[in-house]
Write a protein that holds these residues in place. Structure first.
Motif, PDB file in Angstrom:
ATOM      1  N   UNK A  61      59.896   8.351  69.329  1.00 58.47           N
ATOM      2  CA  UNK A  61      60.305   8.294  67.930  1.00 58.47           C
ATOM      3  C   UNK A  61      60.721   9.704  67.538  1.00 58.47           C
ATOM      4  N   UNK A  62      61.965   9.839  67.088  1.00 56.23           N
ATOM      5  CA  UNK A  62      62.483  11.156  66.724  1.00 56.23           C
ATOM      6  C   UNK A  62      61.849  11.655  65.440  1.00 56.23           C
ATOM      7  N   UNK A  63      61.604  12.971  65.378  1.00 55.75           N
ATOM      8  CA  UNK A  63      61.090  13.557  64.142  1.00 55.75           C
ATOM      9  C   UNK A  63      62.274  13.930  63.255  1.00 55.75           C
ATOM     10  N   UNK A  64      61.996  14.488  62.096  1.00 56.39           N
ATOM     11  CA  UNK A  64      63.060  14.880  61.163  1.00 56.39           C
ATOM     12  C   UNK A  64      63.699  16.211  61.522  1.00 56.39           C
ATOM     13  N   UNK A  65      63.110  16.948  62.424  1.00 56.98           N
ATOM     14  CA  UNK A  65      63.647  18.250  62.818  1.00 56.98           C
ATOM     15  C   UNK A  65      64.901  18.056  63.670  1.00 56.98           C
ATOM     16  N   UNK A  66      65.866  18.970  63.563  1.00 54.06           N
ATOM     17  CA  UNK A  66      67.085  18.842  64.369  1.00 54.06           C
ATOM     18  C   UNK A  66      66.877  19.239  65.827  1.00 54.06           C
ATOM     19  N   UNK A  67      67.750  18.746  66.685  1.00 55.00           N
ATOM     20  CA  UNK A  67      67.743  19.125  68.097  1.00 55.00           C
ATOM     21  C   UNK A  67      68.034  20.615  68.217  1.00 55.00           C
ATOM     22  N   UNK A  68      67.549  21.223  69.312  1.00 56.33           N
ATOM     23  CA  UNK A  68      67.876  22.623  69.544  1.00 56.33           C
ATOM     24  C   UNK A  68      67.877  22.924  71.025  1.00 56.33           C
ATOM     25  N   UNK A  93      63.207  17.050  69.199  1.00 60.22           N
ATOM     26  CA  UNK A  93      61.972  16.895  68.425  1.00 60.22           C
ATOM     27  C   UNK A  93      61.570  15.429  68.270  1.00 60.22           C
ATOM     28  N   UNK A  94      60.309  15.159  68.569  1.00 65.07           N
ATOM     29  CA  UNK A  94      59.784  13.793  68.534  1.00 65.07           C
ATOM     30  C   UNK A  94      58.418  13.769  67.855  1.00 65.07           C
TER      31      UNK A  94
END
Length: 173
Positions: A61-68, A93-94
């Protein structure tokens, strides 16, 4: 978060591309991580996009933070270019789950360049981050990261002039 939103909106109202520099704290994040290497922005994007979809397929489940990404080199900050692949990590982010292979990144203070525009001048933004680091006499506390705030993975129909990336380097406080 409100200050970051105001900063992003201010940049969007200006000419393309544009940058904003500041010291800030980025939040703690739990991520699925893939180690990669590549020569270009496109290499990084392809790995990020592929791994993003793999994480979804694996049931994270993806979190609200963006990929990096985490560049495992300081070369970009020094303005160096190379034809050799540079190692980097893709971080998706998950929400942590039992038995999931994830890596925890604690909150940290960073020097940040918020870059708004397509990726043609992204290397100028990396150099700006390096210049600001040295001019301010700051000491790195880790490798530089490229955070994809508005990027192709968030929707294929985004005008590249509207991309927004935060380039950061953790610093000692």
């Amino acid at each position: 978060l409100l200050q970051q939103s105001v900063e992003e909106m201010r940049l969007r109202s200006m000419q393309f591309p544009n940058m904003s520099v500041r010291i800030m704290t980025i939040p703690e994040t739990t991520c699925c991580v893939r180690h990669c290497s590549g020569k270009s922005v496109q290499d990084r994007y392809d790995e990020m996009y592929d791994f993003y979809h793999e994480c979804i397929e694996r049931g994270f489940v993806l979190s609200r933070e963006p990929l990096f990404i985490i560049n495992e080199s300081m070369a970009y900050l020094e303005g160096a270019s190379t034809n050799e692949p540079i190692p980097f990590q893709v971080c998706v982010p998950v929400i942590p789950k039992k038995g999931g292979d994830t890596v925890y990144f604690p909150a940290c203070t960073v020097l940040s360049v918020l870059y708004y525009g397509d990726y043609t001048d992204i290397y100028d933004a990396w150099r700006r981050l390096g210049t600001e680091l040295h001019e301010r006499g700051l000491t790195p506390a880790g490798y530089p990261r490229g955070i994809a705030i508005i990027a192709p993975y968030t929707g294929r129909e985004i005008d590249p002039k509207r991309y927004c990336s935060r380039l950061v380097i953790p610093i000692e406080t």
